[in-house]
Scaffold this motif. Sequence first.
Motif, PDB file in Angstrom:
ATOM      1  N   LEU B  24       8.880   2.504   1.642  1.00 30.55           N
ATOM      2  CA  LEU B  24       7.933   2.838   0.457  1.00 30.55           C
ATOM      3  C   LEU B  24       6.711   1.871   0.458  1.00 30.55           C
ATOM      4  CD1 LEU B  24      10.364   3.182  -2.599  1.00 30.55           C
ATOM      5  CD2 LEU B  24       8.972   4.972  -1.676  1.00 30.55           C
ATOM      6  N   GLY B  25       7.095   0.820   0.977  1.00 27.35           N
ATOM      7  CA  GLY B  25       5.828  -0.358   1.023  1.00 27.35           C
ATOM      8  C   GLY B  25       5.060  -0.054   1.872  1.00 27.35           C
ATOM      9  N   PHE B  26       5.326   0.489   3.160  1.00 23.56           N
ATOM     10  CA  PHE B  26       4.690   1.046   4.130  1.00 23.56           C
ATOM     11  C   PHE B  26       3.368   1.899   3.864  1.00 23.56           C
ATOM     12  CE2 PHE B  26       3.839   4.534   7.257  1.00 23.56           C
ATOM     13  CZ  PHE B  26       3.379   4.084   8.264  1.00 23.56           C
ATOM     14  N   PHE B  27       3.859   2.798   2.807  1.00 29.46           N
ATOM     15  CA  PHE B  27       2.779   3.867   2.311  1.00 29.46           C
ATOM     16  C   PHE B  27       2.067   3.309   1.512  1.00 29.46           C
ATOM     17  CE2 PHE B  27       5.984   7.068   4.052  1.00 29.46           C
ATOM     18  CZ  PHE B  27       5.031   7.683   4.803  1.00 29.46           C
ATOM     19  N   ILE B  28       2.698   2.402   0.558  1.00 26.18           N
ATOM     20  CA  ILE B  28       1.787   1.568  -0.632  1.00 26.18           C
ATOM     21  C   ILE B  28       0.841   0.556   0.355  1.00 26.18           C
ATOM     22  CG2 ILE B  28       2.188  -0.514  -2.224  1.00 26.18           C
ATOM     23  CD1 ILE B  28       2.863   2.571  -3.033  1.00 26.18           C
ATOM     24  N   LEU B  29       1.188   0.039   1.133  1.00 25.76           N
ATOM     25  CA  LEU B  29       0.395  -1.035   1.729  1.00 25.76           C
ATOM     26  C   LEU B  29      -0.781  -0.396   2.628  1.00 25.76           C
ATOM     27  CD1 LEU B  29       1.677  -3.506   1.437  1.00 25.76           C
ATOM     28  CD2 LEU B  29       1.206  -3.962   3.984  1.00 25.76           C
ATOM     29  N   LEU B  30      -0.604   1.269   3.169  1.00 25.66           N
ATOM     30  CA  LEU B  30      -1.555   1.793   3.685  1.00 25.66           C
ATOM     31  C   LEU B  30      -2.520   2.437   2.900  1.00 25.66           C
ATOM     32  CD1 LEU B  30       0.728   3.786   6.507  1.00 25.66           C
ATOM     33  CD2 LEU B  30      -0.616   1.609   6.775  1.00 25.66           C
ATOM     34  N   ALA B 196       7.144  -8.189  -4.540  1.00 24.32           N
ATOM     35  CA  ALA B 196       7.230  -8.960  -3.179  1.00 24.32           C
ATOM     36  C   ALA B 196       7.874  -8.196  -2.060  1.00 24.32           C
ATOM     37  CB  ALA B 196       7.598 -10.288  -3.487  1.00 24.32           C
ATOM     38  N   LEU B 197       9.143  -7.654  -2.733  1.00 22.52           N
ATOM     39  CA  LEU B 197       9.765  -6.925  -1.359  1.00 22.52           C
ATOM     40  C   LEU B 197       9.274  -5.632  -1.171  1.00 22.52           C
ATOM     41  CD1 LEU B 197      12.492  -7.970  -0.096  1.00 22.52           C
ATOM     42  CD2 LEU B 197      13.812  -6.551  -1.568  1.00 22.52           C
ATOM     43  N   LEU B 198       8.545  -5.179  -1.924  1.00 26.65           N
ATOM     44  CA  LEU B 198       7.706  -3.740  -1.621  1.00 26.65           C
ATOM     45  C   LEU B 198       6.896  -4.085  -0.412  1.00 26.65           C
ATOM     46  CD1 LEU B 198       7.729  -0.847  -2.692  1.00 26.65           C
ATOM     47  CD2 LEU B 198       6.076  -1.440  -4.230  1.00 26.65           C
ATOM     48  N   VAL B 199       5.908  -5.155  -0.574  1.00 27.22           N
ATOM     49  CA  VAL B 199       4.693  -5.370   0.088  1.00 27.22           C
ATOM     50  C   VAL B 199       5.049  -6.345   1.331  1.00 27.22           C
ATOM     51  CG1 VAL B 199       2.563  -6.591   0.333  1.00 27.22           C
ATOM     52  CG2 VAL B 199       3.233  -5.343  -2.072  1.00 27.22           C
ATOM     53  N   LEU B 200       5.937  -7.232   1.329  1.00 25.30           N
ATOM     54  CA  LEU B 200       6.225  -8.328   2.367  1.00 25.30           C
ATOM     55  C   LEU B 200       6.657  -7.718   3.747  1.00 25.30           C
ATOM     56  CD1 LEU B 200       7.588 -11.461   0.730  1.00 25.30           C
ATOM     57  CD2 LEU B 200       5.633 -11.437   2.057  1.00 25.30           C
TER      58      LEU B 200
END
Lengths: 274, 272
Positions: B24-30, B196-200
């Motif tokens: 999920l973080g991959f898409f949130i960061l992109l 943080a665990l979503l983004v890191l």
Amino acid sequence: MSEPLVKFEGVTVKYGDVTALSNVNCEIFKATSTALLGPNGGGKTTFLKLVAGLVKPTGGKVSYHKLKRSRIGYVPQESDVDWQFPVTALDVVLMGRYPVLGLVRWPGKKDKAAALDICSEVGLLKVASRPVGTLSGGQKQRVAIARALAGRPELLLLDEPTSGADVKAKDQFYSLISYLKERLLLTVIIASHDLQVVPKFVDDVACVAGGVHMHSCPSDIWDEGHFQRLYGTEVEAVLHGKVPHRMVDVHRSERGKPEPAAGHGGKKSSKKGG
Amino acid sequence: MLESAFMTRAMLAGVIVSLLLSVLGFFILLRKMSFIGVGIAHAAFGGVALGQLLGVPVLVSAAFFSVATGVGIGAVTRNGRIKEDTAIGIFFAAGMALGILFIYLKPGYSADIISYLFGSILAVTGADLWIIAIVSTLVLGLILLFFKELLASSFDAELARVSGIPERFLFYLLLGLVSLGIVVSIKIVGIVLVSALLVLPAATALQYSRRWLLVVFLAVLFGLIYTIGGLIASYWLDIPSGATIVILGTIIFLVSLLFSPVRRGGKSKVPT
């Protein structure tokens, strides 16, 4: 006469209180190329977005004849793209195939081969495997075009595709579009401030400044008075054969008159329109 | 260590959650929406407190609050009414305020609420593990189903729309899935630190590659390293698990940033 591919009937677009286009009636025919000329804020991008289905008319209607929405390729003026996005040029081109593939199915060998063919057509083959962020501005523009072509469009919409490019790059770009138009039997609508495009490339010209006035023969519009009305400034035609190679803002040229582009060799008109 | 039933559950939950949040973080960061995780997680606090007040399962009430917040933030920012950071700041504060109000209204001391705020491996029950597994499978399944469309619409939403990809639907779907992912993760790392665990993991992975498939793989790998490493360290050092996971992840991210092949190599030496 054949049915127009795209038809505008009394189309008006308003953004709040601002009217971008008012009561536009025009037709775009298959396998033709049309240039949209006009001042900033005149409605050129709105016109393209109407055709692409990104903007809904406030009044009137835009209709298509035997043209599916998925067969419209669009290359926006300023793509709101993060170029550090972790994709290669080929990945971006393949994205143009996604709507054709449908859910679940990933691009296969045939899709990749087709995407590589398109990369080859637009001169991207050598850099296809490179991350898109490492490409030059011109190469990124070609990636955007290749992506649009990957969906096998019938209609290609280009919004000021050569802004910021030098003369040589513009020449190369329009040659490429001409070649693709002929080879793929594309219908092309191109919004531009670049008046070089008209004599070299298009079949029709649409002057867009709130309304739209179509000219079936580009040479019909080469009247300085016409352009002054369109752009709202005094302009002087720099002639190159029968049609102007570019128009110069007289007020700006008085402050620092730009030299004609190298290799023009054409005569320069001394008259000023009025 | 794994002889302890609670630690086995925590480890299993941690593995599932890190897998889920990394993807999920991959898409949130992109999509440059890193801060939205903070807003959604803190809104979940209101849901947790409401669940305790009403005596309903807190994961259900937290999920309701989080999904509503995520979609709400998306809706008001997408319409251009207000900017995303403003919307997150407002929803974040509103969720916390409601949480504090619900705790005040609940008679007695709410000791359990602390475990949701900061995470507790002791708090993961067998039932929680099942819920985490089921929700994660559902979320990852939907991500896999729409993966290429999510990728294309994250790269350029307007072009995705022109080519017929249901970009608006995917935008709200992603926000809903991120909200669910956060809710099932708050027992492991806590409301305060779950973003943080979503983004890191994805942020660390992006220091090593500019190829999406490798970035996703590395993000999952880093997520697993952070969670498993953090849980082991917290067990042996007897310190809070959520904080340990996030501190370990931050250290690895900073080291990766310093020695990033992508940044150090420049444009021409991006790893293949």
